[in-house]
Design a protein around this motif. Structure first.
Motif, PDB file in Angstrom:
ATOM      1  N   GLY A 138       0.766  -1.241   0.000  1.00  0.00           N
ATOM      2  CA  GLY A 138       0.000   0.000   0.000  1.00  0.00           C
ATOM      3  C   GLY A 138       0.796   1.290   0.000  1.00  0.00           C
ATOM      4  O   GLY A 138       0.218   2.371   0.018  1.00  0.00           O
ATOM      5  N   ALA A 139       2.115   1.199  -0.035  1.00  0.00           N
ATOM      6  CA  ALA A 139       2.939   2.408   0.002  1.00  0.00           C
ATOM      7  C   ALA A 139       2.994   3.077  -1.369  1.00  0.00           C
ATOM      8  O   ALA A 139       2.962   2.408  -2.401  1.00  0.00           O
ATOM      9  CB  ALA A 139       4.353   2.081   0.469  1.00  0.00           C
ATOM     10  N   VAL A 140       3.077   4.404  -1.368  1.00  0.00           N
ATOM     11  CA  VAL A 140       3.324   5.185  -2.581  1.00  0.00           C
ATOM     12  C   VAL A 140       4.733   5.740  -2.442  1.00  0.00           C
ATOM     13  O   VAL A 140       5.048   6.408  -1.451  1.00  0.00           O
ATOM     14  CB  VAL A 140       2.312   6.337  -2.732  1.00  0.00           C
ATOM     15  CG1 VAL A 140       2.624   7.170  -3.963  1.00  0.00           C
ATOM     16  CG2 VAL A 140       0.890   5.796  -2.780  1.00  0.00           C
ATOM     17  N   VAL A 141       5.586   5.445  -3.447  1.00  0.00           N
ATOM     18  CA  VAL A 141       6.970   5.912  -3.394  1.00  0.00           C
ATOM     19  C   VAL A 141       7.295   6.747  -4.622  1.00  0.00           C
ATOM     20  O   VAL A 141       6.782   6.504  -5.712  1.00  0.00           O
ATOM     21  CB  VAL A 141       7.976   4.745  -3.255  1.00  0.00           C
ATOM     22  CG1 VAL A 141       7.714   3.941  -1.988  1.00  0.00           C
ATOM     23  CG2 VAL A 141       7.954   3.838  -4.467  1.00  0.00           C
ATOM     24  N   VAL A 142       8.164   7.747  -4.427  1.00  0.00           N
ATOM     25  CA  VAL A 142       8.632   8.601  -5.519  1.00  0.00           C
ATOM     26  C   VAL A 142      10.086   8.964  -5.256  1.00  0.00           C
ATOM     27  O   VAL A 142      10.574   8.869  -4.128  1.00  0.00           O
ATOM     28  CB  VAL A 142       7.794   9.895  -5.667  1.00  0.00           C
ATOM     29  CG1 VAL A 142       6.337   9.581  -5.995  1.00  0.00           C
ATOM     30  CG2 VAL A 142       7.885  10.745  -4.415  1.00  0.00           C
ATOM     31  N   GLY A 143      10.781   9.402  -6.298  1.00  0.00           N
ATOM     32  CA  GLY A 143      12.101   9.974  -6.144  1.00  0.00           C
ATOM     33  C   GLY A 143      13.253   9.012  -6.361  1.00  0.00           C
ATOM     34  O   GLY A 143      13.078   7.845  -6.702  1.00  0.00           O
ATOM     35  N   ASN A 144      14.470   9.558  -6.154  1.00  0.00           N
ATOM     36  CA  ASN A 144      15.711   8.801  -6.322  1.00  0.00           C
ATOM     37  C   ASN A 144      16.633   9.133  -5.153  1.00  0.00           C
ATOM     38  O   ASN A 144      17.155  10.238  -5.097  1.00  0.00           O
ATOM     39  CB  ASN A 144      16.380   9.176  -7.638  1.00  0.00           C
ATOM     40  CG  ASN A 144      17.682   8.448  -7.867  1.00  0.00           C
ATOM     41  OD1 ASN A 144      18.058   7.567  -7.099  1.00  0.00           O
ATOM     42  ND2 ASN A 144      18.381   8.815  -8.921  1.00  0.00           N
ATOM     43  N   PRO A 145      16.790   8.186  -4.215  1.00  0.00           N
ATOM     44  CA  PRO A 145      16.147   6.878  -4.161  1.00  0.00           C
ATOM     45  C   PRO A 145      14.678   7.034  -3.761  1.00  0.00           C
ATOM     46  O   PRO A 145      14.297   8.031  -3.143  1.00  0.00           O
ATOM     47  CB  PRO A 145      16.934   6.128  -3.088  1.00  0.00           C
ATOM     48  CG  PRO A 145      17.437   7.202  -2.178  1.00  0.00           C
ATOM     49  CD  PRO A 145      17.704   8.390  -3.078  1.00  0.00           C
ATOM     50  N   ALA A 146      13.874   6.049  -4.132  1.00  0.00           N
ATOM     51  CA  ALA A 146      12.440   6.101  -3.850  1.00  0.00           C
ATOM     52  C   ALA A 146      12.182   6.162  -2.349  1.00  0.00           C
ATOM     53  O   ALA A 146      12.784   5.427  -1.563  1.00  0.00           O
ATOM     54  CB  ALA A 146      11.742   4.885  -4.450  1.00  0.00           C
ATOM     55  N   LYS A 147      11.295   7.084  -1.974  1.00  0.00           N
ATOM     56  CA  LYS A 147      10.912   7.247  -0.569  1.00  0.00           C
ATOM     57  C   LYS A 147       9.387   7.201  -0.463  1.00  0.00           C
ATOM     58  O   LYS A 147       8.684   7.673  -1.351  1.00  0.00           O
ATOM     59  CB  LYS A 147      11.424   8.589  -0.045  1.00  0.00           C
ATOM     60  CG  LYS A 147      12.927   8.731  -0.094  1.00  0.00           C
ATOM     61  CD  LYS A 147      13.463   9.254   1.191  1.00  0.00           C
ATOM     62  CE  LYS A 147      14.941   9.484   1.175  1.00  0.00           C
ATOM     63  NZ  LYS A 147      15.777   8.337   1.088  1.00  0.00           N
TER      64      LYS A 147
END
Length: 154
Positions: A138-147
């Motif tokens: 259920g997590a939503v992750v974005v970015g580099n590294p993904a958070k």
């Protein structure tokens, strides 16, 4: 019976009914693909890959040996999967570290997922994210590294 475009190179006989495979797709003999999937143009699915039912694989996606994709997964265009933690030219590991995508997960366009990562049920990876570790359900992750930026609720 699956629907396979005449310009696709499909060697596997383990493709479920109502799955559509579009032109310029390459599917190796040892790949297993479930029912009612959509494998878009310009994709590659290697030996030792398992794809569940109701999966969408958009154009430009290559699934390498050891990858496991559960039911109801969406893989966006040009998402990058990896399976070798220490890649070197002409040096091959004894086994590959596959990626596991659990039921209902969605992977955004151009996301990159490193070897051995497990993406949890109903998780969502944002476009362009670089996933270096497991993603909880259920997590939503974005970015580099993904958070993790939030959790989805049902």
């Amino acid at each position: 019976m699956p629907k396979i475009h005449p310009l696709a190179d499909v060697k596997s006989t383990n493709i479920g009914k109502d799955t559509r495979v579009w032109q310029y797709s390459v599917i190796f003999e040892g790949a297993v693909i479930g029912e009612n999937c959509n494998v878009c143009a310009h994709t590659l699915i290697e030996n030792g890959v398992s794809v569940g039912n109701n999966v969408t694989i958009k154009s430009g996606v290559f699934l390498w040996e050891g990858t496991v994709v559960a039911d109801d997964v969406f893989i966006g265009p040009n998402a990058t999967f990896t399976n070798d933690a220490k890649p070197r030219s002409k040096v091959y590991p004894k086994s590959f570290s596959g990626i596991t995508i659990k039921r209902g997960a969605s992977i955004g366009a151009n996301a990159t997922i490193l070897p051995g990562v497990v993406v949890g049920e109903d998780a969502m990876i944002g476009a362009g994210a670089v996933v270096v570790s497991d993603i909880p359900d259920g997590a939503v992750v974005v970015g580099n590294p993904a958070k993790i930026i939030r959790y989805l609720t049902k």
